[in-house]
Design an enzyme around this catalytic site. Structure first.
Site, PDB file in Angstrom:
ATOM      1  N   GLN A  50       0.859  -1.187   0.000  1.00 11.04           N
ATOM      2  CA  GLN A  50       0.000   0.000   0.000  1.00 11.04           C
ATOM      3  C   GLN A  50       0.897   1.239   0.000  1.00 11.04           C
ATOM      4  O   GLN A  50       1.866   1.289  -0.742  1.00 11.04           O
ATOM      5  CB  GLN A  50      -0.955  -0.017   1.199  1.00 11.04           C
ATOM      6  N   GLY A  86     -10.950   4.621   4.662  1.00 15.06           N
ATOM      7  CA  GLY A  86     -12.332   5.090   4.637  1.00 15.06           C
ATOM      8  C   GLY A  86     -12.877   5.419   6.006  1.00 15.06           C
ATOM      9  O   GLY A  86     -13.796   6.238   6.136  1.00 15.06           O
ATOM     10  N   SER A  90     -12.404  -0.384  -0.699  1.00 12.57           N
ATOM     11  CA  SER A  90     -11.116  -0.858  -1.235  1.00 12.57           C
ATOM     12  C   SER A  90     -11.291  -1.386  -2.656  1.00 12.57           C
ATOM     13  O   SER A  90     -10.880  -2.501  -2.989  1.00 12.57           O
ATOM     14  CB  SER A  90     -10.524  -1.938  -0.318  1.00 12.57           C
ATOM     15  N   CYS A 145      -0.880  17.075  10.240  1.00 13.00           N
ATOM     16  CA  CYS A 145      -1.059  18.520  10.126  1.00 13.00           C
ATOM     17  C   CYS A 145      -0.576  18.935   8.736  1.00 13.00           C
ATOM     18  O   CYS A 145       0.609  18.846   8.448  1.00 13.00           O
ATOM     19  CB  CYS A 145      -0.240  19.192  11.221  1.00 13.00           C
ATOM     20  N   GLY A 149      -3.060   2.711  -3.073  1.00  6.11           N
ATOM     21  CA  GLY A 149      -4.265   3.515  -3.254  1.00  6.11           C
ATOM     22  C   GLY A 149      -5.152   3.059  -4.384  1.00  6.11           C
ATOM     23  O   GLY A 149      -6.343   2.816  -4.191  1.00  6.11           O
TER      24      GLY A 149
END
Length: 558
Positions: free
Chosen positions: A132, A180, A267, A412, A494
Site C-alpha cells: 500500500q 475510509g 477498497s 497537520c 491507493g
C-alpha cells in the site's frame, strides 16, 4: 532458496514505549517501533495476518520476514543500511552515519507485468508483498493519517458548492476500513452529517470504538430517518450502515433521495481482496478468492459498475460527486461504464492548489508513547504558525475528537518552509528535554511531489503529464541523498497494481546537531519536489511559490 512463509500468527504486537533502547541507536529504534506500531491491534486492520490497511497492505511479507527485520534492526550499526525488498530483509550494507538506516522497495513490477494477476501469482509464491502506501513503509498512524486530508476536501467542497457552510447537509459514502474510516469523523469536523456504508460489521465496530463514527443505524430506513432528523437540527452526526454500497446507492437513487455530497472509499482498488460482490457474504468472498479468483474479480467489478452508475446518477441530479482515490471509476469503466470518469477525482477538484505550494500530509509520532509529547508539539505548531486560524482550529478539533491509535501521533497539513521549521523545533524540544523521547516525522505517500497516479494525485495535470513517474523516483533519490532515516519506493498504493508509483520518507528528531542538519535538508527538499513537479507542469501557483522560496529550477526560476 526455500523458506517457510507464515502469514498468520496468533500474536499481539505493540511497539516499546519509553526511553530504553532495544536497538543500538534511536535511528534504528525508530523504524523498529514504527514497524511494530503498524501491527498494533489498535492500529492495524488485520494484524495477525500482517495486514495494516487497504485490502492486503502489509508491513512485512510474512512472519518469518518480520522476525528477521526486527532482529536485524536491533543489531544494525549506526553506519549500516538495511535493504527491504517487498517486505523481506535482503541485505545489510556499510554506508555512513548520514545515510538512511533503511531503504525499502515494495510491490514494484516492470510496467508490462504490473497488474494484479501477475502480482497475485508472485504473492502466492511468497515473492512479493503489497505495501500500500504507509503499511509497508512503517509510518501508518491509523485513520488519523487521512482525517485532515479528507476534512480539507470536504471543507473545500463546502466552499465551492455551499458557500462554505455544511451545517444541515450530509455526505453519502462507503467504506470504513483504515482509510475510509476517516470519512465520518472528517465530515463531522467539517460540520456535515454523513451516512457511511460498510459491508463488514467488524470495521463498523472498530470505528465506533475509536470514536471515528458516532452511531450505527439498524437499516436504511432508520439511517435516512436519523439523517433527516440531524440535518434539520443542524447537528453533525456520523451514521454507519451495515450493507453493500452497490445495493444501497442504487436503492437511494430509485427512491429519489438527494444527498448533498457523494464520494466513496471502499477498497475498490483490489477487486480480489477489497470489494464485496452484491449478494455474497464476506466469508464466501474470502473463500472463493482462493479457489476461483477470476470469477471473484469479475463479480466484484460488476458490483462496482452498479456502484459507479449510481454515483453518476447522483451527479445528474446535481449532487457534487467525486472519486476519493480508490480507482473505482477505472474498475467500472473496464466493466462497461463508458462515462465512469464523468465525475472528477478529489485532487483536481479540491486539493491541487495545496499541492502546488508543497502543502500535504505532514505527520509525526511520539516514540515515548506519551500523549503529552504530542500535546506539547501541538502547542509548538501554534506558536510557530500563529496566524493560521484554520490550522489552529484543526489542531483543537484533533485533540478533542481524535483518539490515538498505537503510539500517539498527529497529522497537520503544512508545506514548503514550515515543515523544516517545525522539524527543527521538534528536534530542539528533544534536545532540551521538553519532549521525553525522540519524535519521528513522516508523511503519506499521497503528497505533492512523491506520487504519480493518473487516476488520483496526478489526474488531469494541465500539461498532460499524469502518467510520468520520474517524479516519485527523483523524490526518493533526493530524500536518500539528503539523509532521511528511512525511504521507501512503492507501486500500486491507493489505486492498485499498474496505476501508481510513489515514495515515502521518515526522519528522526533525536535532539542531535547531526539530526538538525538532516532535518533541514530533508524537510525542505521533500516538499520542494512537489513545488518543482507542479511548476514544471505549468501551474502558476507553483511557479510563484518556487520563486518566493528561492528554489533553483533551471528551466523556470533561472
Amino acid at each position: 532458496m526455500t523458506t517457510t512463509t507464515t502469514k498468520f500468527r496468533d500474536v499481539e504486537i505493540r511497539a516499546p514505549r519509553g526511553t530504553e533502547l532495544t536497538a543500538k541507536s534511536w535511528l534504528t529504534e525508530a523504524p523498529l517501533r514504527m514497524l511494530m506500531n503498524n501491527l498494533d491491534p489498535d492500529v492495524a486492520e488485520n494484524p495477525k495476518e500482517l495486514v495494516v490497511y487497504g485490502g492486503i497492505g502489509r508491513a512485512a511479507r510474512n512472519w518469518e520476514c518480520f522476525d528477521k527485520i526486527v532482529d536485524t534492526l536491533k543489531n544494525l550499526e549506526t553506519d549500516e543500511t538495511l535493504l527491504v525488498q517487498s517486505g523481506k530483509p535482503v541485505g545489510v550494507f556499510k554506508t555512513h552515519k548520514d545515510a538512511p538506516r533503511v531503504l525499502i522497495a515494495n510491490s514494484n513490477l516492470v510496467p508490462h507485468w504490473a497488474n494484479w494477476e501477475h502480482f497475485n501469482e508472485l504473492d502466492a509464491k511468497a515473492l512479493a508483498m503489497y505495501g500500500q502506501m504507509t503499511a509497508g513503509s512503517w509510518i501508518y498512524i491509523g485513520s488519523q493519517g487521512i482525517v485532515q486530508g479528507t476534512y480539507e476536501t470536504f471543507v473545500e467542497a463546502g466552499r465551492q458548492h455551499y458557500n462554505g457552510d455544511l451545517k444541515g447537509r450530509w455526505v453519502l459514502t462507503a467504506g470504513l476500513g483504515g482509510m475510509g474510516g476517516a470519512q465520518p469523523l472528517a465530515a463531522t469536523l467539517a460540520g456535515a452529517c454523513s451516512l457511511n456504508i460498510e459491508c463488514q460489521q467488524a470495521s463498523i465496530d472498530f470505528r465506533l470504538r475509536t470514536r471515528y463514527v458516532d452511531e450505527q443505524a439498524t437499516d436504511l430506513d432508520d439511517a435516512l430517518a436519523r439523517i433527516d432528523r440531524y440535518t434539520k437540527e443542524g447537528k453533525a452526526i456520523s451514521i454507519a450502515l451495515h450493507g453493500n454500497a452497490a445495493e444501497i446507492l442504487p436503492e437511494l437513487v430509485r427512491r429519489g433521495v438527494r444527498p448533498d455530497m457523494v464520494t466513496d472509499q471502499t477498497s475498490a482498488h483490489d477487486p480480489l481482496n477489497g470489494y464485496l460482490p452484491v449478494g455474497w457474504t464476506w466469508e464466501e468472498y474470502r473463500e472463493r478468492a482462493k479457489t476461483e479468483p477470476e470469477a471473484v474479480v469479475k463479480a466484484a467489478k460488476q458490483s462496482m459498475a452498479k456502484h459507479v452508475q449510481a454515483m453518476l446518477d447522483f451527479q445528474k441530479m446535481g449532487v457534487p460527486t467525486f472519486d476519493y482515490g480508490n480507482n473505482i471509476r477505472q474498475m467500472a469503466k473496464e466493466e462497461g461504464v463508458a462515462n465512469a470518469f464523468d465525475f472528477p477525482g478529489f485532487v483536481p477538484a479540491y486539493i491541487r492548489p495545496l499541492f502546488c505550494r508543497g502543502i500535504g500530509p505532514f505527520r509525526w509520532a511520539a516514540l515515548s508513547g506519551d500523549p503529552e509529547d504530542i500535546y506539547k508539539t501541538d502547542a509548538k505548531v501554534k506558536e510557530l504558525i500563529p496566524d493560521d486560524e484554520h490550522l489552529h482550529h484543526w489542531l483543537d478539533m484533533a485533540r478533542e475528537r481524535i483518539s490515538f491509535q498505537g503510539l500517539p501521533a498527529r497529522i497537520c497539513w503544512v508545506g514548503l518552509g514550515l515543515r523544516a521549521k517545525l522539524g527543527l523545533a521538534f528536534n530542539e524540544m528533544v534536545r532540551s528535554g521538553e519532549l521525553s523521547a525522540p519524535i519521528v516525522i513522516g508523511r503519506d505517500h499521497l503528497d505533492s511531489g512523491s506520487v504519480a497516479s493518473p487516476n488520483r494525485e496526478t489526474e488531469a495535470m494541465q500539461d498532460g503529464s499524469d502518467a510520468v513517474s520520474d517524479w516519485p523516483l527523483l523524490n526518493a533519490l533526493l530524500n536518500t541523498a539528503g539523509g532521511a532515516t528511512w525511504v521507501s519506493l512503492h507501486h500500486g498504493g491507493g489505486v492498485g497494481m499498474g496505476f501508481s508509483q510513489h515514495s515515502g520518507v521518515v526522519i528522526v528528531c533525536d535532539g542531535t546537531d547531526e539530526a538538525a542538519a538532516r532535518i533541514a535538508r530533508v524537510l525542505t527538499n521533500d516538499p520542494a519536489t512537489g513545488v518543482m513537479r507542479h511548476a514544471d507542469a505549468g501551474y502558476e501557483i507553483a511557479i510563484n511559490c518556487a520563486k518566493e522560496q528561492g528554489l533553483h529550477l533551471p528551466m523556470i526560476t533561472q
